[in-house]
Design a protein around this motif. Sequence first.
Motif, PDB file in Angstrom:
ATOM      1  N   UNK A   1       0.835  -1.205   0.000  1.00  0.00           N
ATOM      2  CA  UNK A   1       0.000   0.000   0.000  1.00  0.00           C
ATOM      3  C   UNK A   1       0.870   1.257   0.000  1.00  0.00           C
ATOM      4  N   UNK A   2       1.979   1.230   0.703  1.00  0.00           N
ATOM      5  CA  UNK A   2       2.870   2.389   0.727  1.00  0.00           C
ATOM      6  C   UNK A   2       3.471   2.653  -0.653  1.00  0.00           C
ATOM      7  N   UNK A   3       3.870   1.597  -1.351  1.00  0.00           N
ATOM      8  CA  UNK A   3       4.388   1.777  -2.709  1.00  0.00           C
ATOM      9  C   UNK A   3       3.333   2.416  -3.611  1.00  0.00           C
ATOM     10  N   UNK A   4       2.095   1.983  -3.465  1.00  0.00           N
ATOM     11  CA  UNK A   4       1.016   2.524  -4.290  1.00  0.00           C
ATOM     12  C   UNK A   4       0.787   4.007  -4.016  1.00  0.00           C
ATOM     13  N   UNK A   5       1.117   4.462  -2.810  1.00  0.00           N
ATOM     14  CA  UNK A   5       0.822   5.843  -2.427  1.00  0.00           C
ATOM     15  C   UNK A   5       2.000   6.792  -2.611  1.00  0.00           C
ATOM     16  N   UNK A   6       3.154   6.282  -3.029  1.00  0.00           N
ATOM     17  CA  UNK A   6       4.334   7.130  -3.142  1.00  0.00           C
ATOM     18  C   UNK A   6       4.113   8.266  -4.138  1.00  0.00           C
ATOM     19  N   UNK A   7       3.610   7.948  -5.334  1.00  0.00           N
ATOM     20  CA  UNK A   7       3.464   8.970  -6.369  1.00  0.00           C
ATOM     21  C   UNK A   7       2.507  10.059  -5.907  1.00  0.00           C
ATOM     22  N   UNK A   8       1.370   9.689  -5.348  1.00  0.00           N
ATOM     23  CA  UNK A   8       0.426  10.695  -4.857  1.00  0.00           C
ATOM     24  C   UNK A   8       1.043  11.533  -3.737  1.00  0.00           C
ATOM     25  N   UNK A   9       1.780  10.863  -2.843  1.00  0.00           N
ATOM     26  CA  UNK A   9       2.415  11.589  -1.746  1.00  0.00           C
ATOM     27  C   UNK A   9       3.426  12.600  -2.273  1.00  0.00           C
ATOM     28  N   UNK A  10       4.182  12.235  -3.301  1.00  0.00           N
ATOM     29  CA  UNK A  10       5.141  13.166  -3.879  1.00  0.00           C
ATOM     30  C   UNK A  10       4.438  14.306  -4.619  1.00  0.00           C
ATOM     31  N   UNK A  11       3.329  13.985  -5.294  1.00  0.00           N
ATOM     32  CA  UNK A  11       2.566  15.036  -5.985  1.00  0.00           C
ATOM     33  C   UNK A  11       2.060  16.084  -5.002  1.00  0.00           C
ATOM     34  N   UNK A  12       1.758  15.652  -3.768  1.00  0.00           N
ATOM     35  CA  UNK A  12       1.225  16.561  -2.760  1.00  0.00           C
ATOM     36  C   UNK A  12       2.320  17.237  -1.939  1.00  0.00           C
TER      37      UNK A  12
ATOM     38  N   UNK B   1       9.099   1.121   5.718  1.00  0.00           N
ATOM     39  CA  UNK B   1       9.619   2.326   6.366  1.00  0.00           C
ATOM     40  C   UNK B   1      10.004   3.330   5.293  1.00  0.00           C
ATOM     41  N   UNK B   2       9.026   3.802   4.541  1.00  0.00           N
ATOM     42  CA  UNK B   2       9.238   4.825   3.523  1.00  0.00           C
ATOM     43  C   UNK B   2       8.866   6.179   4.101  1.00  0.00           C
ATOM     44  N   UNK B   3       9.760   7.169   3.902  1.00  0.00           N
ATOM     45  CA  UNK B   3       9.529   8.482   4.489  1.00  0.00           C
ATOM     46  C   UNK B   3       9.705   9.574   3.448  1.00  0.00           C
ATOM     47  N   UNK B   4       9.002  10.673   3.652  1.00  0.00           N
ATOM     48  CA  UNK B   4       9.062  11.826   2.760  1.00  0.00           C
ATOM     49  C   UNK B   4       9.920  12.914   3.387  1.00  0.00           C
TER      50      UNK B   4
END
Length: 381
Positions: A41-52, A72-75
């Motif tokens: 789920x975190x991989x799926x949300x990376x692009x949206x998280x970066x867009x925001x 453990x993926x962090x922005x």
Amino acid sequence: MPEPAAAALAVRAGATVFSGEKSTLLQTGPRPAVPGRSGREQLQRVVRALDDSPPGVVAAGAVPFDLDTPGALRLGPAEVVPGPLHLPPLGRRRAVTVTRSRPRPAPAGYADAVRAALARIEAGQLQKVVLARTLELDALEDWSVPDLLGELLTRNPAATSLAVPLDDPAAPGARWLVGASPELLLRRRGPSVLLRPLAGSAPRSPEPAEDVRRADELMSSDKDRREHAFVVEAVVEALSPFCRKISAPEPELLATPAVWHLATRITALLSDTATTSVDLVAALHPTPAVGGSPRAAALDVIREVEGGPGGIDRGCYAGAVGWQDGDGDGEWVVAVRCAEVAGRTLRVFAGAGIVAGSDPDAEVAETAAKMRTVLDAAVAR
């Protein structure tokens, strides 16, 4: 490139670090987690998280071996620059006093696990499975992540040295994944993709003639070339829906200070540049280099044989570790030659690929040789 003194201060302050031959990433400052209850789920949300996120923010960290568990993926803001990280001495290194050493499982137990896997292979349930084990070291004082990273950078110049917080890096007793991975899962730059899977290994020898003999034996080993072929075939198959002009030449030798590997340099062009590096990670992971073949059967054996009573939890070991920027470019390595650091405890991981013809005692020796990458750096004086 950051000035060496500034880079050293960032490392001391707890930066996320990926230092490879081609580039270095230093991620500092506040690092909120990419949301998601699982690595998938975190991989799926990376692009949206970066867009925001504001410009300059990247997603960086570790994807677990088991994608159904959290990663453990962090922005956070990061500097990505060409070339490896060069650190000045990080100060006088304090001596480490190890008070207890606990193998899990013990070497004899690991050999028994290999025999159990070989019985499954002989029964036709699967062709290959990778089994891991750990060595836990307790010390009188907390292990120093910067000291360990500095030693790994010095000793493994051709690897990707990394230090990744698995918990909030500002929290007391936070867990870190620290290592020097020789295995490039993928590098995405625009439409170009590069991968370098490893499978098939032999311990190095300090005696030059014997070292050459071991390298030659590895190149001509039917067992190791079959093990390697499972990985390459699976990688090419996983890339095919996303890429064109996939090239996978014959394997070559890759040397680390402790181990010889069979490696294949795979190149490809994306069919659609909307495909990001995390899309490819989700499709590729786990490769047979850390899981097995067929994937589902191998993962079942890992859960039953490796993760049974007295077994181990891989966590982010054998996962994917790396970063992606807002353009979809990124670089990811396989989390091998790694350890989990938490306060006074250091858990060193190693695994070996089991195929028909594997020898249990040889696999024990291979995993011990792979552990030397971290152990030699951890106890260096």
